[in-house]
Design a protein around this motif. Sequence first.
Motif, PDB file in Angstrom:
ATOM      1  N   SER A 167     -50.668 -63.427  89.203  1.00  0.00           N
ATOM      2  CA  SER A 167     -51.497 -63.985  88.041  1.00  0.00           C
ATOM      3  C   SER A 167     -50.753 -65.459  87.861  1.00  0.00           C
ATOM      4  O   SER A 167     -49.617 -65.421  87.339  1.00  0.00           O
ATOM      5  N   TYR A 224     -49.906 -68.786  85.991  1.00  0.00           N
ATOM      6  CA  TYR A 224     -49.806 -69.140  84.456  1.00  0.00           C
ATOM      7  C   TYR A 224     -49.552 -70.513  84.322  1.00  0.00           C
ATOM      8  O   TYR A 224     -49.553 -71.030  83.223  1.00  0.00           O
ATOM      9  N   SER A 226     -46.613 -67.765  89.293  1.00  0.00           N
ATOM     10  CA  SER A 226     -47.337 -66.573  88.868  1.00  0.00           C
ATOM     11  C   SER A 226     -46.306 -66.036  87.946  1.00  0.00           C
ATOM     12  O   SER A 226     -45.203 -66.191  87.793  1.00  0.00           O
ATOM     13  N   ASP A 227     -46.837 -64.513  87.430  1.00  0.00           N
ATOM     14  CA  ASP A 227     -46.191 -63.871  86.695  1.00  0.00           C
ATOM     15  C   ASP A 227     -44.927 -63.119  87.466  1.00  0.00           C
ATOM     16  O   ASP A 227     -43.974 -62.493  86.749  1.00  0.00           O
ATOM     17  N   LYS A 228     -44.708 -63.536  88.777  1.00  0.00           N
ATOM     18  CA  LYS A 228     -43.653 -62.825  89.481  1.00  0.00           C
ATOM     19  C   LYS A 228     -43.097 -63.548  90.712  1.00  0.00           C
ATOM     20  O   LYS A 228     -42.089 -63.211  91.194  1.00  0.00           O
TER      21      LYS A 228
END
Length: 465
Positions: free
Chosen positions: A245, A247, A260-262
């Motif tokens: 995802s 951001y 991304s979120d990771k």
Amino acid sequence: MSRRDFINISGVFSDLALLQACQIKFSNVFEVTFNNKPKKNVVIVGAGISGLAAAAHLSKKGMNVTVLEGRNRIGGRIWTDRSIDNIPLDMGASWVHGIKGNPIYDLAKKNKIDTSITNYDSHLIFNFNGDELSESEEIRLEKQSEKFVKFIEEQRSNLHQDRSLTSFINHFIKEEDLSKKEQMLLNYYVNTTIEHEYSGSSYNLSALNFDSGEELSGEDVIFPNGYDQIIQLLIKDINIKLNESIYKINYEKDFVKVYSDKSLFSADYVIITVPLGVLQKNDILFIPELPERKRKAINKLGMGILNKIYVKFPNAFWSKKPHLLGYVSEDKGQWGEFLNIYHYLNEPILLALNAGDFGNVVENRHDKEIISELMIILRKIFGPSIPNPISWKITRWGKDRFSYGSYSFIKVGASVEDYKILSESVNNKLFFAGEATVTDFPTTVHGAYLSGIREANKILEEISK
């Protein structure tokens, strides 16, 4: 996306071959060299049809491509669900609109994927009381619809400032002195032919520009065995990472950093294919901020709703012959149209289509409440003794954080020029693709597909300079 639809052919290396041929450095941010000559890295945000088309095209040209997808599946707004008895039900895009010269249809034909024609004239329409429209009512609906279309064109020729389509509707009702029944027929036409087509409510649609764009000739077809067959053709040997995802995207230096979120990814170029709704929500932080011109275009356009409700019954209590069923609701837009899945798949399934305002209403209701209201309509038409459905699937595209809607439309005050602005690259590093970046075939799967090829070619041209 659209009702008119509403949307990696082959890579160069397998993972094993890539490891053997390349020297690779990993630290979340990656750089790849081949035969000691640096190769360009491209990150594509979104594994919908436009992102996959771009990835395939660039991979064939020798680029290192990574596709990042926030969902746990590929396809984006092309989504075939098989959770009901392994029956392929398209929750997003359904149609190929115009088969002549259509790259999606050409892919299907080349790969011998079955298609089935939708004949929009093959329909049964029922009035508010549940009775089938008489021949005279059908003729009245047709003549009134033709007159309204001519009225729109006449009004446009004298319009110097944009207004809503609703203003035209109200003017037409007053000028023609339409009765209550005639107004219901007009609302049925507007809802099923215009709002379903463009996904926006009539008071949001631009009277001047709502139907801008081109249409391909030929029949409209669906894929009885699922639209995801097209997606499967495009992913061979493409590096796709799911559950990423995004951001933040920082493009202030030589390399673009995608967060991304990771994970963190770095690339020479980034193609952004997220739906318009995601850009409107500002879910991705751009550093520096996107140009004001582009931000204005993003906010001027509309992101609409076309939600689907599939209901499967223990047996079919309706005719297999018609392609579509219509319902002239007393309240505009409510349960106006059903696609007869029984006709296409020989399964006792109906698909209710709800766009615009009522599509949004459906979003906020519980499944059982939606099905209960649907059954009131169906029992009014087919009788009180029809069985309850045994299963159902309901979409809520407006609540989907990876789209926030079904597909774009031209809102009051907007035009195709805003689609064009949205397609413009930024600093020759950020490139934009998707159905909301297309001026000739906006809101369509084939338009989205071609936009991915378009942006891939922009990058190739930039590299060749």
